[in-house]
Write a protein that holds these residues in place. Structure first.
Motif, PDB file in Angstrom:
ATOM      1  N   UNK A 111      -8.804  12.300   6.881  1.00 26.64           N
ATOM      2  CA  UNK A 111      -9.021  12.572   8.419  1.00 26.64           C
ATOM      3  C   UNK A 111      -7.993  11.746   8.830  1.00 26.64           C
ATOM      4  N   UNK A 112      -8.101  10.442   8.598  1.00 27.71           N
ATOM      5  CA  UNK A 112      -7.151   9.595   9.688  1.00 27.71           C
ATOM      6  C   UNK A 112      -5.573   9.860   9.133  1.00 27.71           C
ATOM      7  N   UNK A 113      -5.236  10.328   7.975  1.00 30.78           N
ATOM      8  CA  UNK A 113      -3.914  10.667   7.653  1.00 30.78           C
ATOM      9  C   UNK A 113      -3.445  11.913   8.403  1.00 30.78           C
ATOM     10  N   UNK A 114      -4.494  12.879   8.521  1.00 30.13           N
ATOM     11  CA  UNK A 114      -4.138  14.202   9.064  1.00 30.13           C
ATOM     12  C   UNK A 114      -3.829  13.985  10.485  1.00 30.13           C
ATOM     13  N   UNK A 115      -4.694  12.938  11.298  1.00 30.38           N
ATOM     14  CA  UNK A 115      -4.623  12.648  12.859  1.00 30.38           C
ATOM     15  C   UNK A 115      -3.221  12.320  12.993  1.00 30.38           C
ATOM     16  N   UNK A 116      -2.911  11.071  12.044  1.00 31.95           N
ATOM     17  CA  UNK A 116      -1.620  10.509  12.115  1.00 31.95           C
ATOM     18  C   UNK A 116      -0.453  11.491  12.048  1.00 31.95           C
ATOM     19  N   UNK A 117      -0.486  12.169  11.086  1.00 30.51           N
ATOM     20  CA  UNK A 117       0.512  13.306  10.905  1.00 30.51           C
ATOM     21  C   UNK A 117       0.752  14.248  11.924  1.00 30.51           C
ATOM     22  N   UNK A 118      -0.432  14.624  12.524  1.00 32.21           N
ATOM     23  CA  UNK A 118      -0.311  15.685  13.583  1.00 32.21           C
ATOM     24  C   UNK A 118      -0.297  15.002  14.955  1.00 32.21           C
ATOM     25  N   UNK A 119      -1.007  14.066  15.225  1.00 29.69           N
ATOM     26  CA  UNK A 119      -1.351  13.563  16.433  1.00 29.69           C
ATOM     27  C   UNK A 119      -0.131  12.900  16.909  1.00 29.69           C
ATOM     28  N   UNK A 174      -9.820  13.806  15.685  1.00 31.38           N
ATOM     29  CA  UNK A 174      -9.300  12.741  16.127  1.00 31.38           C
ATOM     30  C   UNK A 174      -7.678  12.682  16.626  1.00 31.38           C
ATOM     31  N   UNK A 175      -7.215  13.848  16.468  1.00 32.45           N
ATOM     32  CA  UNK A 175      -5.965  14.335  16.929  1.00 32.45           C
ATOM     33  C   UNK A 175      -5.763  14.216  18.506  1.00 32.45           C
ATOM     34  N   UNK A 176      -6.496  14.559  19.109  1.00 34.23           N
ATOM     35  CA  UNK A 176      -6.743  14.672  20.634  1.00 34.23           C
ATOM     36  C   UNK A 176      -6.604  13.189  21.240  1.00 34.23           C
ATOM     37  N   UNK A 225     -10.012  18.921  -0.901  1.00 32.61           N
ATOM     38  CA  UNK A 225     -10.123  17.942   0.269  1.00 32.61           C
ATOM     39  C   UNK A 225      -9.475  18.467   1.663  1.00 32.61           C
ATOM     40  N   UNK A 226      -8.619  19.450   1.545  1.00 34.23           N
ATOM     41  CA  UNK A 226      -7.788  19.984   2.398  1.00 34.23           C
ATOM     42  C   UNK A 226      -8.625  20.508   4.012  1.00 34.23           C
ATOM     43  N   UNK A 255      -8.958  18.121   7.200  1.00 33.40           N
ATOM     44  CA  UNK A 255      -8.146  18.953   8.428  1.00 33.40           C
ATOM     45  C   UNK A 255      -9.319  19.108   9.579  1.00 33.40           C
ATOM     46  N   UNK A 256     -10.693  19.400   8.970  1.00 22.50           N
ATOM     47  CA  UNK A 256     -11.863  19.588  10.277  1.00 22.50           C
ATOM     48  C   UNK A 256     -11.895  18.106  11.082  1.00 22.50           C
TER      49      UNK A 256
END
Length: 341
Positions: free
Chosen positions: A113-121, A220-222, A209-210, A214-215
């Motif tokens: 989740x942290x990886x997704x947030x960093x890559x997108x956010x 965290x993205x915001x 895991x995807x 991602x959920x």
């Protein structure tokens, strides 16, 4: 000399370690008292009506809940100091064993989740900061607010519905055959599959895991979008940025090499602060995707009114948050020496 000593890294680390002790003490004390003010006792709440009164009394004696409160409290503090978090009433499993068996699933979920947030956010925050008040900025900010405000289980259910017709896995951490074939070495399924050299199992685990990552990552993205955007706007007004522009450096290099790097420094602190939010979101995410992590176990024990197990898991979560905060503070001191003073 006094200022240099005051700002030394070893001194700062020692101070943070000393502060961590009362923080953990306060947390574990609050957990202990909250569960003790609940009506009834843990044994009656968990297995009452299925055992005789004599057997219930024997279980209360074994757990020590028939002793005075201060004795229970001292024993509880001693167990926490030895990293012993008690034993479940409903299945007689030590909490330490539950943490070992199920903690790997929660760990991979939170890291993903942290990886997704960093890559997108971070990229979206950078775009929003560079194009302030533009249509892209407004759209990105709206996305950040929505991703943070929408309950995590709603986001999970929407993703499950969207992926349902594609055949993408939406249930559990891996397919049953993968969990059967991979031998548990580290109790982290992805790592165990890599150790076994089974790339088919690795792919299966990553696919599962995807959606959960991602959920939780969108939650965290915001935070990351807003933080990067605000700090980028502040650093763009700095004297060193104006000096770089005056030297004729192209704007894209000014943003990337000067403003953006300094805008990321506060992100390190926020990463530690978001651990508690991530663990809370992980509980709902695990329930949505039937993820075999500590969050799922905690909810099951809450439903069973297994207070000793709930106490042990909540205490473990609290210790993890405090220790992570310590690590983040030390990393922050390494990156930005000003925090040591």
């Amino acid at each position: 000399m006094a200022s240099a000593a005051q700002g030394s890294l070893p001194r700062y680390v020692v101070q943070r370690l000393l502060l961590m002790i009362p923080m953990i003490w306060v947390v574990v004390t609050v957990v202990f008292l909250l569960l003790r003010v609940a009506p009834g006792d843990p044994v009656s709440a968990s297995v009452g009506g299925r055992l005789s009164e004599e057997e219930l009394d024997r279980r209360r004696e074994a757990l020590g809940i028939d002793r005075p409160l201060w004795q229970q409290y001292l024993e509880y503090l001693g167990d926490v100091a030895r990293f012993r978090f008690g034993e479940s009433l409903s299945d007689n499993r030590p909490i330490t064993s539950i943490i070992i068996d199920n903690g790997g699933a929660t760990l991979t979920l939170t890291l993903g989740a942290f990886l997704v947030a960093l890559v997108i956010g971070i990229p979206l925050g950078l775009v929003a900061g560079r194009r302030r008040d533009s249509a892209a900025d407004v759209g990105i900010r709206l996305f950040g607010i929505t991703s943070y405000a929408v309950p995590v289980f709603v986001t999970g259910l929407v993703l499950v519905l969207l992926a349902g017709g594609t055949g993408w896995p939406t249930y559990d951490i891996a397919s049953p055959i993968t969990k059967f074939q991979v031998e548990p070495v580290t109790h982290i399924l992805l790592v165990d599959a890599l150790i076994a050299g089974d790339m088919g199992a690795v792919g299966d685990v990553l696919q599962h895991h995807v959606l959960p990552c991602l959920t939780l990552g969108l939650l965290l993205c915001g935070v990351f979008i807003r933080l990067v955007r605000v700090n980028l706007l502040m650093t763009m007004k700095g004297d060193y940025v104006e000096a770089a522009r005056a030297r004729g450096i192209p704007e894209r290099y000014v943003v990337r090499r000067h403003a953006f790097r300094n805008a990321l420094v506060p992100l390190i602190t926020v990463l530690g602060l978001q651990v508690a939010l991530t663990l809370a979101g992980a509980i709902l995410t695990e329930r949505t995707f039937n993820w075999p992590g500590l969050g799922t176990q905690l909810v099951d024990y809450l439903n069973a009114r297994d207070y000793p197990a709930v106490q042990g898991l909540v205490t473990f979560f609290a210790v993890i948050v405090v220790v992570t905060s310590l690590i983040v503070d030390i990393v922050n001191a390494l990156v930005d020496p000003r925090v040591r003073y």
